[in-house]
Design a protein around this motif. Structure first.
Motif, PDB file in Angstrom:
ATOM      1  N   ARG A 283      -8.653  -1.553   3.899  1.00 13.63           N
ATOM      2  CA  ARG A 283      -7.355  -1.579   3.235  1.00 13.63           C
ATOM      3  C   ARG A 283      -7.518  -1.614   1.728  1.00 13.63           C
ATOM      4  N   GLN A 287      -2.473  -2.420  -2.219  1.00 19.22           N
ATOM      5  CA  GLN A 287      -1.503  -1.855  -1.264  1.00 19.22           C
ATOM      6  C   GLN A 287      -2.056  -2.071   0.136  1.00 19.22           C
ATOM      7  N   THR A 288      -1.937  -3.296   0.613  1.00 21.63           N
ATOM      8  CA  THR A 288      -2.609  -3.686   1.850  1.00 21.63           C
ATOM      9  C   THR A 288      -2.086  -2.970   3.082  1.00 21.63           C
ATOM     10  N   GLU A 289      -0.917  -2.344   2.998  1.00 18.62           N
ATOM     11  CA  GLU A 289      -0.397  -1.632   4.162  1.00 18.62           C
ATOM     12  C   GLU A 289      -1.044  -0.254   4.327  1.00 18.62           C
ATOM     13  N   ARG A 290      -1.830   0.176   3.342  1.00 21.66           N
ATOM     14  CA  ARG A 290      -2.477   1.479   3.408  1.00 21.66           C
ATOM     15  C   ARG A 290      -3.975   1.329   3.164  1.00 21.66           C
ATOM     16  N   THR A 291      -4.728   2.307   3.672  1.00 18.67           N
ATOM     17  CA  THR A 291      -6.173   2.301   3.448  1.00 18.67           C
ATOM     18  C   THR A 291      -6.493   2.887   2.080  1.00 18.67           C
TER      19      THR A 291
END
Length: 499
Positions: A283, A287-291
């Motif tokens: 991650r 932007q922890t919701e995306r890699t």
């Protein structure tokens, strides 16, 4: 000192069960002073640390142990002494105390030094396409069965956190150029700024503050890619902390356990795959919701478009020896025999060596990184063979010469002929004029005819070069028939009657 369980029991007995202090002391086997301390302080735990540790025996040896601990701290981790070794060394100075006293003193010393050197930092935030960071690291791998230390170029996009890693045999300037070009080609673009340490291949002079005098060729590369170079403050690696952390991550994730590959090409292909796999599996820190890979793909358009590759070479001048060789980097490279006697310019790339004289390329070789190697191109010595054909048999450039199969078979057959070397040189002399493919075809034709000699092969080449005109028959108009003859056997009968 009483435990937290005893303190809890005392508090519950007094505040919940309503016991008197006397009963608490009798039932819980706690002194009156302890009970009063617990109830008055309203604390749930007590701890005691001795403010001053008496060290009567270690006191006279403070200077020696401080020096030993200070020297030990700056040594590489593998070379540091254990406290047991320091204790043994201290005994040679006459120390008669215990090891435990040395251990306690070393712990308090480390605590004092740590608080004195602790530094606070400000987290950095980079906009998309703003900057990348560059650094080198040294890693140990096994290449071709030999354990070597490779120099690893590491590039990090500050906003996207995308990494690029590539291994090289050297840290020279041409390797820096090649690493930048391959990294920008992989990223598909370039950031506006590049953050570096004060490496000698980039910075020539360090002035006060951020002022630097950069290397001329390095400035040319930055101008080509439209990058503004920024050098960190001396001994301030935290100014490029992302790539510094990346060095440790890559060492732990990629180079442990020790890698084994046949050559640098296989190693670098594997490293590139690992960079992509890591980006797709982890991650993004902000932007922890995306890699990392998703952020990298979505923001490629924020980069400066990648231009054509920079002609990244390191140039130096050299002289040509009488054996038609030029020395560069502890190795020798052959050049055209016509270049003997005049200086040449050696252009060192990451993977090849180009040698020019008066703007004309007189040699190009795959670069060698060993020591004492000599890299020959036998075709460079062809004009010398015309004068000294006997050198074809024992000349160093012609040993294990990889000629085309048909040409090599002709050479093998001519070895037993009296003037075979001279004939073979005459055949090879046709290569610059007719090309190696035509000479190979002529040799194959001669082999098919079971006649291997220079005159025959040269004749075949001449016929291929200047073929004879096609035979055409033209009938003059005066000889053309006016009347088409007819088949009439009676004419022969009339001739027979006359006889």
């Amino acid at each position: 000192m009483k435990t937290v369980d005893t303190i809890a029991r005392v508090r519950r007995a007094f505040h919940v069960q309503g016991w008197s202090v006397k009963r608490i002391c009798r039932e819980l086997h706690v002194s009156r002073n302890t009970v009063r301390k617990i109830l008055r302080s309203d604390e749930t735990s007590f701890s005691y640390e001795r403010e001053r540790q008496p060290q009567p025996k270690i006191g006279p040896f403070h200077e020696q142990i401080d020096k030993m601990l200070s020297d030990n701290r700056v040594k590489p981790e593998r070379e540091r002494l254990t406290l047991v070794r320091i204790y043994e060394e201290l005994r040679t100075f006459g120390y008669g105390g215990s090891y435990d006293a040395v251990r306690r003193y070393a712990r308090s010393w480390a605590k004092t030094q740590g608080s004195a050197t602790a530094t606070a930092y400000v987290p950095l935030l980079f906009p998309a396409g703003d900057a990348f960071q560059f650094d080198w690291s040294h890693e140990v791998v096994v290449l071709g069965g030999v354990t070597v230390t490779v120099k690893v170029a590491q590039v990090r996009l500050c906003h996207r956190r995308m990494m690029f890693v590539r291994a090289y045999p050297r840290e020279t300037q041409e390797m820096v150029f090649d690493a930048h070009d391959r990294a920008f080609a992989f990223f598909g673009g370039v950031c506006a700024r590049g953050i570096y340490d004060n490496m000698k291949t980039a910075v020539e002079t360090i002035f006060i503050g951020k002022n630097r005098e950069y290397n001329r060729r390095f400035v040319q590369m930055c101008s080509h890619y439209l990058v503004q170079p920024v050098a960190c403050t001396a001994a301030s690696g935290w100014e490029k902390g992302q790539v510094e952390n990346q060095v440790g991550l890559v060492r732990e994730r990629f180079f442990t356990p020790r890698l084994r590959f046949k050559n640098y090409n296989d190693l670098n292909a594997w490293l590139l795959d690992k960079c992509v796999a890591y980006a797709k599996a982890h991650r993004h820190v902000d932007q922890t919701e995306r890699t990392i890979w998703e952020v990298f793909e979505d923001e490629r358009d924020k980069l400066i478009p990648y231009r054509v590759p920079f002609d990244g070479f390191h140039a130096t001048t050299a002289s040509v020896s009488k054996t038609c060789t030029v020395r560069f980097g502890n190795n020798k490279y052959s050049v055209l025999s016509t270049a003997v006697g005049r200086p040449v310019e050696v252009l060192a790339y990451a993977d090849r060596i180009v040698i020019r004289q008066d703007g004309t390329v007189v040699a190009e070789h795959t670069r060698a990184f060993g020591r004492g190697e000599t890299i020959y191109d036998p075709w460079h010595y062809l004009p010398v063979l015309a004068r000294k054909p006997g050198a074809l048999r024992n000349g160093a450039p012609f040993q294990n010469w990889a000629l085309p199969p048909a040409v090599d078979r002709v050479r093998h057959r001519l070895k037993d002929v009296e003037d075979g070397d001279r004939q073979m040189v005459a055949i090879l002399a046709m290569v610059p004029q007719d090309g190696i493919e035509a000479v190979e075809a002529a040799c194959q034709e001669a082999i098919d005819q079971n006649v291997c000699s220079a005159p025959v092969i040269l004749n075949i080449l001449a016929r291929q070069r200047d073929p004879a005109p096609a035979i055409t028959i033209v009938t003059p108009d005066a000889l053309r028939l006016r009347h088409e003859p007819s088949a009439d056997c009676s004419r022969y009968d009339s001739l027979r009657r006359i006889n």
